[in-house]
Design a protein around this motif. Structure first.
Motif, PDB file in Angstrom:
ATOM      1  N   UNK A  88       0.886  -1.164   0.000  1.00 46.92           N
ATOM      2  CA  UNK A  88       0.000   0.000   0.000  1.00 46.92           C
ATOM      3  C   UNK A  88       0.923   1.212   0.000  1.00 46.92           C
ATOM      4  N   UNK A  89       1.180   1.753  -1.165  1.00 44.86           N
ATOM      5  CA  UNK A  89       2.108   2.868  -1.255  1.00 44.86           C
ATOM      6  C   UNK A  89       2.040   3.507  -2.619  1.00 44.86           C
ATOM      7  N   UNK A  90       3.084   4.216  -2.961  1.00 45.37           N
ATOM      8  CA  UNK A  90       3.122   4.933  -4.227  1.00 45.37           C
ATOM      9  C   UNK A  90       3.385   3.979  -5.383  1.00 45.37           C
ATOM     10  N   UNK A  91       3.165   4.486  -6.580  1.00 44.39           N
ATOM     11  CA  UNK A  91       3.480   3.711  -7.779  1.00 44.39           C
ATOM     12  C   UNK A  91       4.960   3.341  -7.794  1.00 44.39           C
ATOM     13  N   UNK A  92       5.828   4.263  -7.382  1.00 44.53           N
ATOM     14  CA  UNK A  92       7.264   3.997  -7.377  1.00 44.53           C
ATOM     15  C   UNK A  92       7.614   2.873  -6.393  1.00 44.53           C
ATOM     16  N   UNK A  93       6.998   2.889  -5.212  1.00 43.41           N
ATOM     17  CA  UNK A  93       7.255   1.836  -4.219  1.00 43.41           C
ATOM     18  C   UNK A  93       6.787   0.484  -4.740  1.00 43.41           C
ATOM     19  N   UNK A  94       5.621   0.477  -5.379  1.00 42.85           N
ATOM     20  CA  UNK A  94       5.108  -0.767  -5.936  1.00 42.85           C
ATOM     21  C   UNK A  94       6.006  -1.269  -7.055  1.00 42.85           C
TER      22      UNK A  94
END
Length: 217
Positions: A88-94
């Motif tokens: 559950x996070x940003x697109x970059x983290x995913x």
């Protein structure tokens, strides 16, 4: 362990917060019928306690032929031999989690509040997208926004989706009717006073009777 997964919407269990007897309640649920996976949230516990619990529940789920997905902590998921990570996070983290871990475990995501959010996250090619929030299944029916997103996504996008059900076990039927591949159950199975085995058996009965067949592939 099921012999063959049914070709319709399947159950994803959300592990309840740690408490006395929670392991026995989770095992009862896992033993009561078809379950695709168990997602283990951190529930605000410290890292050491979360890792110990995640390892215990991973072994328990896998012993029943159920995939275990650890939420929020990719390193813990890897350490305990989980089958997947929930981000559950940003697109970059995913995207970073997909790059680092998807070759050895599934990487799914949540957190999309609208179609644009969902499409952004979907560009990273996660293994699934989750519509809903852990612990917010407090009303009998699923949240209308989650149902709408699940129905839209399942018609438009090939990546599977999970939609959070409500606190009433009968709401699995409403989720299945959206075309979603998976229905998440938390409160309906694990709230105080609920019989986890009975609830999972009833959910599967409802899905067998009412869930539409999914297209192959």
């Amino acid at each position: 362990m099921q012999e063959q997964a049914p070709n319709r919407c399947r159950i994803v269990l959300i592990a309840p917060p740690p408490g006395d007897g929670d392991g026995a309640r989770i095992e009862a649920a896992l033993s009561a019928g078809d379950v695709a996976s168990l997602i283990v949230p951190a529930h605000d516990g410290d890292e050491a306690a979360f890792q110990a619990r995640a390892e215990r529940l991973a072994r328990l789920a896998q012993g029943h032929g159920v995939a275990c997905v650890v939420a929020g902590e990719p390193r813990i998921a890897a350490r305990v031999g989980a089958d997947g990570i929930h981000i559950e996070g940003s697109k970059a983290e995913l995207a970073e989690a997909v790059r680092k871990y998807q070759n050895r475990m599934m990487v799914g995501c949540g957190g999309a509040k609208n179609r644009d959010d969902a499409l952004e996250l979907g560009e990273t090619q996660p293994d699934y997208i989750f519509f809903g929030r852990f612990g917010y299944d407090v009303k009998p029916a699923p949240h209308p926004r989650n149902l709408a997103l699940g129905a839209w996504w399942s018609q438009m996008i090939e990546i599977p989706c999970i939609v959070m059900a409500g606190a009433d076990i009968a709401s699995v039927r409403t989720v299945a009717e959206t075309g979603a591949e998976f229905v998440a159950l938390g409160a309906a199975v694990f709230d105080a006073g609920a019989d986890p085995a009975q609830m999972v058996a009833e959910a599967n009965r409802l899905l067998d009777a009412h869930a539409p067949l999914l297209e192959d592939g």
